[in-house]
Enzyme design. Structure first.
Site, PDB file in Angstrom:
ATOM      1  N   ARG A  60     -26.412  -4.815 -12.343  1.00  0.00           N
ATOM      2  CA  ARG A  60     -26.659  -6.060 -13.061  1.00  0.00           C
ATOM      3  C   ARG A  60     -27.793  -6.780 -12.343  1.00  0.00           C
ATOM      4  O   ARG A  60     -27.682  -7.036 -11.136  1.00  0.00           O
ATOM      5  CB  ARG A  60     -25.369  -6.880 -12.994  1.00  0.00           C
ATOM      6  CG  ARG A  60     -25.280  -8.052 -13.914  1.00  0.00           C
ATOM      7  CD  ARG A  60     -23.997  -8.798 -13.615  1.00  0.00           C
ATOM      8  NE  ARG A  60     -24.171  -9.710 -12.502  1.00  0.00           N
ATOM      9  CZ  ARG A  60     -23.202 -10.134 -11.693  1.00  0.00           C
ATOM     10  NH1 ARG A  60     -21.969  -9.710 -11.872  1.00  0.00           N
ATOM     11  NH2 ARG A  60     -23.461 -10.969 -10.720  1.00  0.00           N
ATOM     12  N   HIS A  67     -23.523 -12.948 -13.391  1.00  0.00           N
ATOM     13  CA  HIS A  67     -22.373 -12.472 -14.164  1.00  0.00           C
ATOM     14  C   HIS A  67     -22.429 -13.050 -15.568  1.00  0.00           C
ATOM     15  O   HIS A  67     -22.256 -12.360 -16.561  1.00  0.00           O
ATOM     16  CB  HIS A  67     -21.067 -12.880 -13.465  1.00  0.00           C
ATOM     17  CG  HIS A  67     -19.870 -12.818 -14.367  1.00  0.00           C
ATOM     18  ND1 HIS A  67     -19.409 -11.636 -14.891  1.00  0.00           N
ATOM     19  CD2 HIS A  67     -19.074 -13.794 -14.857  1.00  0.00           C
ATOM     20  CE1 HIS A  67     -18.357 -11.889 -15.672  1.00  0.00           C
ATOM     21  NE2 HIS A  67     -18.144 -13.190 -15.665  1.00  0.00           N
ATOM     22  N   TYR A  99     -24.329 -14.615  -3.384  1.00  0.00           N
ATOM     23  CA  TYR A  99     -23.738 -13.354  -2.911  1.00  0.00           C
ATOM     24  C   TYR A  99     -24.652 -12.131  -2.994  1.00  0.00           C
ATOM     25  O   TYR A  99     -24.323 -11.089  -2.450  1.00  0.00           O
ATOM     26  CB  TYR A  99     -22.425 -13.065  -3.661  1.00  0.00           C
ATOM     27  CG  TYR A  99     -22.543 -13.013  -5.187  1.00  0.00           C
ATOM     28  CD1 TYR A  99     -22.929 -11.840  -5.836  1.00  0.00           C
ATOM     29  CD2 TYR A  99     -22.277 -14.139  -5.966  1.00  0.00           C
ATOM     30  CE1 TYR A  99     -23.040 -11.782  -7.217  1.00  0.00           C
ATOM     31  CE2 TYR A  99     -22.388 -14.095  -7.349  1.00  0.00           C
ATOM     32  CZ  TYR A  99     -22.768 -12.920  -7.969  1.00  0.00           C
ATOM     33  OH  TYR A  99     -22.879 -12.882  -9.323  1.00  0.00           O
TER      34      TYR A  99
END
Lengths: 345, 326
Positions: free
Chosen positions: A246, A250, A259
């Site tokens: 990805r 998200h 992160y």
């Protein structure tokens, strides 16, 4: 890991393209449409004109390559929520997708003859549905294969294991298409499972598993086509782990800077699945460059038309709360509708 | 007309469905050679084959989730959950998926699915089998909840459930499987949803119950009759749809009401019944509505089960309190 097309757009030694140039061009156009919609949707979301949604960016080869191996007339897709181009290829209108993420329930409508279950938000819950659907279609001697999408996070859910176990037992014609995109929101793949791969679990359920380069359109297509053919021939399920990444958040509410290691992001951006297909096509035939260049305006126009269609559709209304809950609603619900919709107080 | 136990009536209803509709299939744990732990499917696999009466792996979420998929594919699955206490392991599939697939797909994917589950206590099961958790499911929009108390109703409501285009949770009182017997026609018939049954006519106080609590209320009515009190017993039959008007009209006739449930008190379906009566029959009430239930504690081990479940005495005392009120 199955690989056909390397990042420079060159076929691996001893391999051939499983698709002719016209099909590769069509697949590339769909990948570019998806990427362009990601940008448009995010922009509209920031303006408050679109809801929270999950972009596909980075996973276009994984989604388009797998969907390309299905026959939309016969086969079914059981989606999760990050597979827009697969839904479009299967016949779901982009304007419905837009309305769904604008918060209009009408967007959830699936046209007759389009073999899709609704977008799934509850992680892994769609996996047993796909097995039951495939099993039931097989019981009715229908020539249909079901492909179900899910992610590395979903592979930790009980529903995943229960669905695989049942599919192996009944020999359901289902392809479990696991997009390992590296992240379940912020939780990295290495924190989901101590297993070396996720695909190797298939052996425990009595059917084959395979790992493919999910940024390689040809590898994804070829491996999915093999699994679809096996299911169609009565060979039962397959688990495909498509290793991809990805590139975005998200969803539009996420902040991946908390992160994601920038070096890792840089590494994966260099493996962009769209660039790889473009390089391949231009190496094949310099004339393709002009056709590819025309895609940008073409897909932008398609998105604008879909947005206009969505805006031109029926507005949200109170009756949508009641319209499709029951075929034969309980008297209490009938009265609630009378109060809330018809103003009968 | 033959007399059947509840389990015989349910088995006859399943047999009839398999016989008349090739789309019907039964999926569940131990439903094949064993015929189910209560024998509801006894002999059906031998009669209809392993493809239609399917022993499933021990995993409730995929029994329910796969049944959803079977239903969308065009089959008419009947899934057995061995005990309602085990349905927690499928709760996300029942409440989030099965109940609202029609809604989420704007009518494209209907789920004509019957979930049968043995329900309630009183038979000395091990732990975690017997809780009366019907209120959880009655709170799930899109899911019908059916609670037969007699063998006749079990067969007739099951036929209605199987014919319903939407999902139905069909709770079978396991205490009544063999104790409850009544006249059951051999020929097919349906009992409609949303119409309560007057299990016993009476004039002075109304006892409202469902499932196995109906027999408890009837025994209490016997005891009250011995003391000269005429009690009416209502069997709700279905919690969703709830017979709102039938309930209000019946309680209006007596003005006094006791709601009997096997579940813990707080948040139980009895609270829904009382609230409904407050909305619809308030000016007919002569006394506060009473509730008789289990305490707000977990279903216990078998040795103390009888202290936990509501008793005839509990119902009789509650009824007498409503009659003593001004």
């Amino acid at each position: 890991m199955v690989n056909v097309l390397d990042p420079s757009g060159t076929l691996a030694a001893g391999t051939a393209s499983p698709l002719d140039d016209d099909e590769v061009l069509a697949a590339l156009r769909l990948m570019k449409l998806s990427r362009a919609f990601d940008a448009k949707g995010a922009s509209l979301q920031r303006q408050g004109r679109f809801g929270t949604f999950s972009q596909v960016a980075g996973q276009e080869a994984s989604v388009v390559g797998s969907a390309w191996a299905l026959d939309p007339v016969r086969d079914w897709i059981v989606p999760q929520y990050r597979e827009l181009p697969a839904l479009l290829r299967h016949g779901y209108p982009l304007s419905n997708f837009i309305r769904y993420f604008q918060g209009n329930p009408a967007g959830g409508a699936i046209p007759d003859g389009v073999n899709l279950l609704p977008i799934q938000i509850s992680i892994a819950a769609q996996l047993p549905h796909a097995v039951g659907l495939a099993w039931g279609l097989q019981r009715q001697a229908k020539d249909a294969v079901v492909l179900v999408y899910f992610g590395d996070g979903a592979s930790s859910e009980g529903d995943f294991h229960e669905a695989c176990n049942l599919a192996g037992l009944v020999g359901a014609p289902v392809v479990f298409f696991l997009q390992n995109n590296g992240w379940a929101i912020s939780t990295p793949r290495r924190k989901q499972s101590a297993g070396r791969t996720l695909a190797e679990r298939a052996a425990a359920y009595g059917f084959p598993g395979a790992v493919v380069d999910g940024n390689d359109l040809f590898a994804v297509y070829a491996e999915t086509a093999r699994a679809v053919a096996r299911a169609r021939d009565g060979g039962g399920p397959t688990l495909i782990e498509s290793v991809t990444r990805r590139l975005g958040p998200h969803n539009t509410a996420d902040d991946p800077t908390r992160y994601v290691d920038p070096a890792d992001a840089e590494h994966w951006r260099a493996l962009d699945p769209i660039d790889r297909v473009e390089r391949y096509l231009v190496q094949r035939d310099a004339h393709h460059a002009a056709r590819i260049a025309a895609f940008d305006a073409d897909v932008a126009g398609e998105i604008e038309r879909a947005l206009a269609d969505a805006d031109g559709g029926d507005a949200v209304n109170r009756d949508q709360l009641f319209a499709h809950v029951y075929a034969d609603p309980p008297v209490r619900v009938v009265r609630q509708r009378a109060q809330r919709v018809l103003g009968d107080r | 007309m033959p007399v059947m136990t509840m389990i015989q009536a349910i088995r006859a209803g399943l047999d009839e469905a398999l016989e008349t509709d090739p789309r019907v299939m039964i999926v569940g744990e131990d439903v094949g050679a064993l015929g189910g732990v209560f024998r509801a499917t006894d002999g059906l696999q031998a009669k209809y084959g392993e493809a239609r009466v399917v022993d499933m792996p021990l995993a409730e979420a995929s029994i329910v989730g796969a049944a959803l998929g079977l239903a969308v594919s065009g089959m008419r699955p009947i899934a057995e959950i061995q005990f309602l206490g085990f349905a927690h392991q499928a709760f996300h599939q029942i409440g989030q998926q099965v109940a609202r697939m029609r809604f989420r797909s704007q009518g494209h994917c209907a789920v004509p699915l019957v979930l049968r589950a043995a329900f309630g206590g009183g038979v000395r099961t091990p732990e975690l089998h017997s809780d009366a958790f019907e209120a959880f499911y009655a709170h799930c929009p899109g899911l019908k909840v059916v609670m037969p108390a007699t063998a006749y109703d079990a067969k007739g409501l099951l036929a209605t459930a199987i014919a319903d285009p939407d999902p139905v949770l069909f709770c079978e009182p396991l205490r009544g499987y063999r104790l409850v017997k009544d006249d059951v026609p051999d020929e097919p018939y349906r009992v409609p949803f949303g119409q309560l049954r007057i299990a016993r006519a009476g004039r002075e106080v109304t006892l409202v119950a469902w499932s196995a609590a109906v027999q408890l209320a009837e025994r209490a009515a016997d005891a009250l009759a011995a003391g000269g009190i005429s009690a009416e017993v209502l069997d709700l039959r279905t919690l969703n749809p709830l017979d709102v008007d039938g309930l209000a009209a019946a309680v209006a006739r007596t003005g006094r009401c006791v709601v009997v449930q096997e579940a813990p008190l707080s948040g139980g379906f009895g609270a829904e019944v009382v609230a409904t009566l407050v909305e619809t029959a308030f000016y007919h009430l002569q006394a506060p509505v009473e509730r008789v239930s289990a305490p707000d504690t977990p279903y216990p081990l078998a040795g103390v089960e009888d202290f936990y479940l509501p008793s005839v005495d509990d119902v009789v005392h509650a009824a007498r309190r409503t009659l003593a009120a001004a």
